[in-house]
Design a protein around this motif. Sequence first.
Motif, PDB file in Angstrom:
ATOM      1  N   TYR B  15      82.428  68.404   0.006  1.00 27.66           N
ATOM      2  CA  TYR B  15      81.900  68.873  -1.282  1.00 27.66           C
ATOM      3  C   TYR B  15      80.403  68.587  -1.358  1.00 27.66           C
ATOM      4  O   TYR B  15      79.951  67.451  -1.185  1.00 27.66           O
ATOM      5  N   VAL B  16      79.636  69.635  -1.585  1.00 29.57           N
ATOM      6  CA  VAL B  16      78.190  69.492  -1.713  1.00 29.57           C
ATOM      7  C   VAL B  16      77.856  69.480  -3.201  1.00 29.57           C
ATOM      8  O   VAL B  16      78.322  70.343  -3.944  1.00 29.57           O
ATOM      9  N   ALA B  17      77.083  68.491  -3.632  1.00 33.43           N
ATOM     10  CA  ALA B  17      76.697  68.429  -5.038  1.00 33.43           C
ATOM     11  C   ALA B  17      75.972  69.714  -5.423  1.00 33.43           C
ATOM     12  O   ALA B  17      75.186  70.261  -4.637  1.00 33.43           O
ATOM     13  N   SER B  18      76.239  70.184  -6.647  1.00 32.66           N
ATOM     14  CA  SER B  18      75.652  71.452  -7.083  1.00 32.66           C
ATOM     15  C   SER B  18      74.132  71.419  -7.011  1.00 32.66           C
ATOM     16  O   SER B  18      73.498  72.412  -6.646  1.00 32.66           O
ATOM     17  N   ALA B  19      73.544  70.268  -7.349  1.00 29.75           N
ATOM     18  CA  ALA B  19      72.079  70.172  -7.339  1.00 29.75           C
ATOM     19  C   ALA B  19      71.530  70.448  -5.943  1.00 29.75           C
ATOM     20  O   ALA B  19      70.463  71.052  -5.788  1.00 29.75           O
ATOM     21  N   GLU B  20      72.294  70.031  -4.921  1.00 27.40           N
ATOM     22  CA  GLU B  20      71.849  70.251  -3.535  1.00 27.40           C
ATOM     23  C   GLU B  20      71.957  71.702  -3.107  1.00 27.40           C
ATOM     24  O   GLU B  20      71.311  72.125  -2.143  1.00 27.40           O
ATOM     25  N   PRO B  23      68.403  74.765  -3.831  1.00 27.48           N
ATOM     26  CA  PRO B  23      67.395  75.331  -2.930  1.00 27.48           C
ATOM     27  C   PRO B  23      67.957  76.436  -2.041  1.00 27.48           C
ATOM     28  O   PRO B  23      67.287  77.446  -1.785  1.00 27.48           O
ATOM     29  N   ASP B  24      69.219  76.270  -1.589  1.00 24.79           N
ATOM     30  CA  ASP B  24      69.841  77.293  -0.745  1.00 24.79           C
ATOM     31  C   ASP B  24      70.095  78.577  -1.525  1.00 24.79           C
ATOM     32  O   ASP B  24      69.956  79.677  -0.996  1.00 24.79           O
ATOM     33  N   ALA B  32      75.838  79.591  -0.289  1.00 24.08           N
ATOM     34  CA  ALA B  32      75.457  78.805  -1.468  1.00 24.08           C
ATOM     35  C   ALA B  32      75.663  79.621  -2.747  1.00 24.08           C
ATOM     36  O   ALA B  32      76.134  79.101  -3.763  1.00 24.08           O
ATOM     37  N   VAL B  33      75.337  80.919  -2.687  1.00 22.72           N
ATOM     38  CA  VAL B  33      75.540  81.798  -3.843  1.00 22.72           C
ATOM     39  C   VAL B  33      77.021  81.844  -4.208  1.00 22.72           C
ATOM     40  O   VAL B  33      77.400  81.683  -5.376  1.00 22.72           O
ATOM     41  N   ALA B  34      77.883  82.039  -3.205  1.00 18.98           N
ATOM     42  CA  ALA B  34      79.318  82.135  -3.447  1.00 18.98           C
ATOM     43  C   ALA B  34      79.867  80.836  -4.052  1.00 18.98           C
ATOM     44  O   ALA B  34      80.661  80.862  -4.992  1.00 18.98           O
ATOM     45  N   ARG B  35      79.406  79.708  -3.508  1.00 22.33           N
ATOM     46  CA  ARG B  35      79.880  78.416  -4.025  1.00 22.33           C
ATOM     47  C   ARG B  35      79.436  78.189  -5.461  1.00 22.33           C
ATOM     48  O   ARG B  35      80.205  77.721  -6.302  1.00 22.33           O
ATOM     49  N   MET B  36      78.181  78.500  -5.736  1.00 19.74           N
ATOM     50  CA  MET B  36      77.664  78.257  -7.077  1.00 19.74           C
ATOM     51  C   MET B  36      78.367  79.132  -8.108  1.00 19.74           C
ATOM     52  O   MET B  36      78.674  78.688  -9.210  1.00 19.74           O
ATOM     53  N   ILE B  37      78.665  80.377  -7.713  1.00 17.50           N
ATOM     54  CA  ILE B  37      79.393  81.270  -8.631  1.00 17.50           C
ATOM     55  C   ILE B  37      80.798  80.725  -8.890  1.00 17.50           C
ATOM     56  O   ILE B  37      81.286  80.734 -10.023  1.00 17.50           O
ATOM     57  N   SER B  38      81.445  80.192  -7.846  1.00 14.27           N
ATOM     58  CA  SER B  38      82.785  79.615  -8.023  1.00 14.27           C
ATOM     59  C   SER B  38      82.752  78.471  -9.025  1.00 14.27           C
ATOM     60  O   SER B  38      83.660  78.297  -9.836  1.00 14.27           O
ATOM     61  N   ARG B  39      81.690  77.666  -8.954  1.00 11.12           N
ATOM     62  CA  ARG B  39      81.607  76.512  -9.876  1.00 11.12           C
ATOM     63  C   ARG B  39      81.328  76.967 -11.302  1.00 11.12           C
ATOM     64  O   ARG B  39      81.828  76.369 -12.254  1.00 11.12           O
ATOM     65  N   ASP B 150      70.521  86.726  -9.442  1.00  5.03           N
ATOM     66  CA  ASP B 150      69.122  86.998  -9.812  1.00  5.03           C
ATOM     67  C   ASP B 150      68.196  86.002  -9.107  1.00  5.03           C
ATOM     68  O   ASP B 150      67.243  86.386  -8.408  1.00  5.03           O
ATOM     69  N   ALA B 151      68.522  84.713  -9.236  1.00  2.00           N
ATOM     70  CA  ALA B 151      67.693  83.675  -8.621  1.00  2.00           C
ATOM     71  C   ALA B 151      67.681  83.795  -7.101  1.00  2.00           C
ATOM     72  O   ALA B 151      66.707  83.413  -6.441  1.00  2.00           O
ATOM     73  N   ALA B 152      68.768  84.349  -6.541  1.00  2.20           N
ATOM     74  CA  ALA B 152      68.860  84.479  -5.079  1.00  2.20           C
ATOM     75  C   ALA B 152      68.186  85.757  -4.580  1.00  2.20           C
ATOM     76  O   ALA B 152      68.226  86.045  -3.381  1.00  2.20           O
ATOM     77  N   GLY B 153      67.585  86.536  -5.483  1.00  2.00           N
ATOM     78  CA  GLY B 153      66.807  87.692  -5.059  1.00  2.00           C
ATOM     79  C   GLY B 153      67.547  89.017  -5.049  1.00  2.00           C
ATOM     80  O   GLY B 153      67.020  90.006  -4.536  1.00  2.00           O
ATOM     81  N   TYR B 154      68.762  89.067  -5.606  1.00  2.00           N
ATOM     82  CA  TYR B 154      69.484  90.340  -5.686  1.00  2.00           C
ATOM     83  C   TYR B 154      68.921  91.192  -6.821  1.00  2.00           C
ATOM     84  O   TYR B 154      68.610  90.674  -7.906  1.00  2.00           O
TER      85      TYR B 154
END
Lengths: 333, 333
Positions: B15-20, B23-24, B32-39, B150-154
Motif C-alpha cells: 500500500y502506497v500512501a496517497s500523498a506519495e 507526484p506520479d 497512479a491515476v488508477a489507484r487515486m481514482i479507486s481511493r 485533469d491534474a494528470a494532463g488528460y
Amino acid sequence: MTAFAPSRPARRAAYVASAELVPDVLSGSVLAVARMISRAEAGYAEASEALSEIYRHTGKAHVVGITGVPGAGKSTLVAALIKAFASDGQKVGVIAVDPSSPFSGGAILGDRVRMSDAAQSSQAFVRSMATRGHLGGLARATLQAVDVLDAAGYSPIIIETVGVGQDEVEVVTAAHTIVVLSAPGLGDDIQAIKAGILEIADIHAVSKCDRPDAPAAVAALRGMMTLGPGRPGSDWQAPVLPVSSVSGEHISELKDAISRHWDHLRDSGELHDRERNIGRTRILGTARQLFQDRFKRDVTELETHVQAVVDRAMDPSVAACLLLGWENEVQVK
Amino acid sequence: MTAFAPSRPARRAAYVASAELVPDVLSGSVLAVARMISRAEAGYAEASEALSEIYRHTGKAHVVGITGVPGAGKSTLVAALIKAFASDGQKVGVIAVDPSSPFSGGAILGDRVRMSDAAQSSQAFVRSMATRGHLGGLARATLQAVDVLDAAGYSPIIIETVGVGQDEVEVVTAAHTIVVLSAPGLGDDIQAIKAGILEIADIHAVSKCDRPDAPAAVAALRGMMTLGPGRPGSDWQAPVLPVSSVSGEHISELKDAISRHWDHLRDSGELHDRERNIGRTRILGTARQLFQDRFKRDVTELETHVQAVVDRAMDPSVAACLLLGWENEVQVK
C-alpha cells in the motif's frame, strides 16, 4: 426605509406575541389556532419558541394522511370524511397541502370551497397550506400546523397531499394512518408505485366506485396486496375499500377502517414504533431545511468560497466543511 | 479480530500512501491515476489531503458531459469520440457513471468492453464508477476522478451519465460542455424535458441517424430550440447534430462542435461564469453529502433525540439544531 422606521410588529398595535397565543391555542380558540398556523407557515422566528411549547402538548390526536395523484378526488373525499367524523361528535382538523400549480388553481379553489362548506356545517377546522415560495419549508410548517391543531384538541387531524415530491411524502409519512386514494382509469397505480406511495398505505381507497371500471381497479389493488409483505413489523392487513364521495357510499366503512387502524396501533403496541419513525422523519426533514436555509442566508460566504475553489486555492470538500462550520471534519474525511 | 490485529494498510506492504502517489499522478502515471481514482471512489479518508493537493493542479482540462436516457447509445458514442479525439493526438479521459441496475448489467458490461477497445487503441484512460452503495457520494467521487485525470494532463475528459437522478444531474452540470444525446423513437424528448436535461444542453446529438425516423427527431429538437431562450447570459446557439456511432458518420462534426464550444467559452469570457457555477455545484453537493454522512455516523445520537421528540421533551426543530451542532441557531429560527 430610514434607520428610525419601527419594525413591523411594533407598528401594528394589534400584533399579539406568539407566546401570548399559546394558552388560547391550548384552550381551543379558533382565532388563536388560525393565527399560530399562519406564523408557522410564514416561518416567523418569533413563533419558534411558542411552537416548541405547543409541541409539548401534542401527542393526543390521531393524525391521518390522505394522498393520491391529482384528479383522484382527495378533496371531495376529505369533505365527506369531515362530515362523517363530525357526525360522531369528533372535532376534525384538516391541513390541505395545495400543489399551487398555476394551471390547476381554479379547480383547487373550487375544491377548497366545497371543503369549507363541510367545515362550516361542523366543528371542523380546515386550512390550506400554500407550497409556493416555501420549498423545503413546507413539510416543517405543515407538521407544525398539525401540532397546533393537536394541542388545541382536534382529532382526527387529516393531512391531505398529492402523493408526489419529497416534501409531500415527508408530510404524509408523519401520519399515524396513511390512506392512499386511487381512481379507476387514471393510471394511478403505476404512478403511485413509482412514488413508493402504495407500499406505505395502511388503507387503500378507490374513488368513484359507481363507475363501471371501478371493480377492476379494486381487484388490481387487492391482487397487488397479496404480492407484498405489508409493512415490516406490522400484522395489519391494508384493506382496499371502494368509495363514492359524491353519493357518500361506503364513506362510513372508510371512516371505520381509519378508526380501526388507530385502535390497532394502540392495542398492538405498534404506535410506539410509528411515533419514533415520525419523530425521526421530522428531525431529519427539519435538519435538511435548516441546512438549505443556511446557504440561502450566507450567499456572500458561499460566493467567497466559490471563488477560492475556482482559483484552485481550496478544494470543494474543504470549502463545504468550512461553510457548514464543521472545520474539524476537514481532516477526518 | 483481536485487539492486536494490525490495521489493513499496515498488513499490505504494497500500500502506497496517497500523498506519495501525487507526484506520479501529476507526471501522468496511468497506475497512479488508477489507484487515486479507486481511493476517491472508495471514499478513503486517507486520500482526502492528496485529493485536495491534486485539485490545486486542475483547471487545464476541457470537461465534457454526455448524457441521455438509457438506450440512446451513449457508450457507443463515447467510444467513437475517444477515437476521434485520439486521432487528433489528444489524451482523452473518460469517467462513465454506471447506473448499476441488476437488470441491465450485461448490456452495460458489453458497452464497457467496446469502450475499452477504443481505449486500448489510443492514449485514452477509461474508468467506470459504480453507483451501488455510494448514494450521495457518487457525484463527489466522480468529480474527484475527473480532477485526477485533469491534474494528470488528460483533455478532453468525458463524463458519461444517464440523465436522471440528482447525482447524475449534479455530475453533468459540472462539465464545461454538455452534450445531450437523444435517440429517434425512444420518447426521450418528454423524459429529458422532465429531467430538465434538454435546457442545459450546449450541444444536442441525435443518435442512429441512419434510421428512417431520425430526421423527424432532429426536426423536433430544432423546433424546440427556437422556442427556448437558450442558456441565460450566453449567446451560444446549441446545435442539433445527427450522428451514427456505428458507421462513424458525423462523429467528426460532433467532435468539432465540442471543440468549438470550448473555444467559445474561452473567447467570450463565459468560461469564468461556468467555472463559478461548477464550483458552487460541487461545494453544495459535497456539503449535502457530508450532512447525510453525519447522520449515518451519529445513529445513537439521532435515536436519543428521536426518543426525546416522541416523549414531547423536545420539539423536532430543536432536535435538528442540536444534531447539526448548530446550538446557536435554536433561538434564531
